[in-house]
Design a protein around this motif. Sequence first.
Motif, short mmCIF file in Angstrom:
data_model
loop_
_atom_site.label_atom_id
_atom_site.label_comp_id
_atom_site.label_asym_id
_atom_site.label_seq_id
_atom_site.Cartn_x
_atom_site.Cartn_y
_atom_site.Cartn_z
N ARG A 1 0.84 -1.20 0.00
CA ARG A 1 0.00 0.00 0.00
C ARG A 1 0.87 1.25 0.00
N SER A 2 1.92 1.26 0.81
CA SER A 2 2.82 2.42 0.86
C SER A 2 3.48 2.66 -0.49
N PHE A 3 3.84 1.56 -1.16
CA PHE A 3 4.45 1.69 -2.48
C PHE A 3 3.51 2.39 -3.46
N PHE A 4 2.26 1.95 -3.49
CA PHE A 4 1.30 2.55 -4.43
C PHE A 4 0.97 3.99 -4.04
N GLU A 5 0.92 4.28 -2.76
CA GLU A 5 0.66 5.65 -2.32
C GLU A 5 1.79 6.58 -2.78
N LYS A 6 3.02 6.10 -2.73
CA LYS A 6 4.16 6.90 -3.21
C LYS A 6 4.10 7.07 -4.73
N GLU A 7 3.72 5.99 -5.42
CA GLU A 7 3.60 6.05 -6.89
C GLU A 7 2.52 7.05 -7.31
N ASP B 1 -3.59 15.81 -4.34
CA ASP B 1 -4.74 15.49 -3.50
C ASP B 1 -5.89 14.86 -4.29
N LYS B 2 -5.66 14.55 -5.56
CA LYS B 2 -6.71 13.91 -6.36
C LYS B 2 -6.87 12.43 -6.00
N ALA B 3 -5.81 11.79 -5.49
CA ALA B 3 -5.84 10.37 -5.16
C ALA B 3 -6.18 10.18 -3.69
N ILE B 4 -7.16 9.33 -3.42
CA ILE B 4 -7.56 9.04 -2.04
C ILE B 4 -7.50 7.53 -1.84
N PHE B 5 -6.68 7.08 -0.90
CA PHE B 5 -6.58 5.66 -0.56
C PHE B 5 -7.41 5.43 0.70
#
Length: 375
Positions: A245-251, A257-261
């Motif tokens: 999850r951290s990897f994809f959040e960094k990617e 702020d358009k991406a919300i996990f």
Amino acid sequence: MYKTLTIVSDTAICYKNGTYYGFNAVVNEIKSFENLFDKIIWIGYNYPERHSDKTLIEIESKNVEVVLLKKLGGKSIFALIAILLNYPLIFFKILKYIREADVVHTRAPSHPAFIATVISFFWKNKIWWHKFAGSWNAETLPFFYKFQRNLLVRAKHSKVTINGFWDNQPKHCLSFENPCLTTDNIIRGKEIIQFKKFDGRFTLCFIGRLDESKGVDVILASLKQIDLDKIEKIHFIGNSNSTKRSFFEKEALFLNDKAIFHGFLGKDKVHQILSESHFLLLPSKSEGFPKVIAEAACYGTIPIVSTVGSIPHYITDSNGFLWDKEVAISFEEILMSAFEEKVNFLENKSRNLSILAEKFTFTNYLTKLKSDILL
């Protein structure tokens, strides 16, 4: 009404504070048919570590008896040894509860379902109902899944429910839509579709496990090539291990702020986000038929999905966008073509999805269950 149903599955179940909790999709499915039986014995895997998992909900029915098995799985040599050592114990436990049943329902592919299917060949004077949740296309399956599929093809004394419609499909293998929608969902969805507009920036949604098999890496790589002014938000609903999850959040940092996990969310919140979204992105490597496509369809959220499993049996040019990863066109190109379509073209696709959604209601499921399985 039948007396006893025994369900044999690897479904995640946990026990906390005097109550059992199970994977929400299966709990809701059982609720839809529980009144057909005096008693339901539900065999599933024990997942005590998932006591705070939002995808698990309370098993409220008083006529459901839960039986927990030690979970099996893994590809290491130690995992395979553990599987072999535990098979005899699981075999006799499953056999005990099959003895009590008038109807046996297995949920494959899984180790418990495989054991029950083998037993079925020696005990045919029951109603055997096997559900195969994965892709029915044998060419795409791992060895053990393919082995179970081929065993079910030979289980002509039973009824096997599968995803999609296939050439040379055996008569006892029945095409069934997995239920995930209520009548209220359909009514609310039609109201939302009526007012959903595609003339501004788009809200996107991904629902599933955060890993490469579901195409999260493909989504992020594609969005890097697209004008971000076209995108309002992209919601990632689902989880993985903390490292992935951290990897994809960094990617996804380029999305600002358009991406919300979100991680795991309850059904009501998922449906709320789908009602606000324009497109569902799911470039999976392998699927049966993901229920999230039907849930998205309910709210006119147009699927942009890969041509795996039975997805192309339901999603066509009239109600979505299909990506065949075997051809030269990239997912990025499919995305851009969707974003550049005329407003009325997209709105027509959105409205057409309502017809698809109605196939996946609990009402439709119960009708088919009574007429095709519980004869």
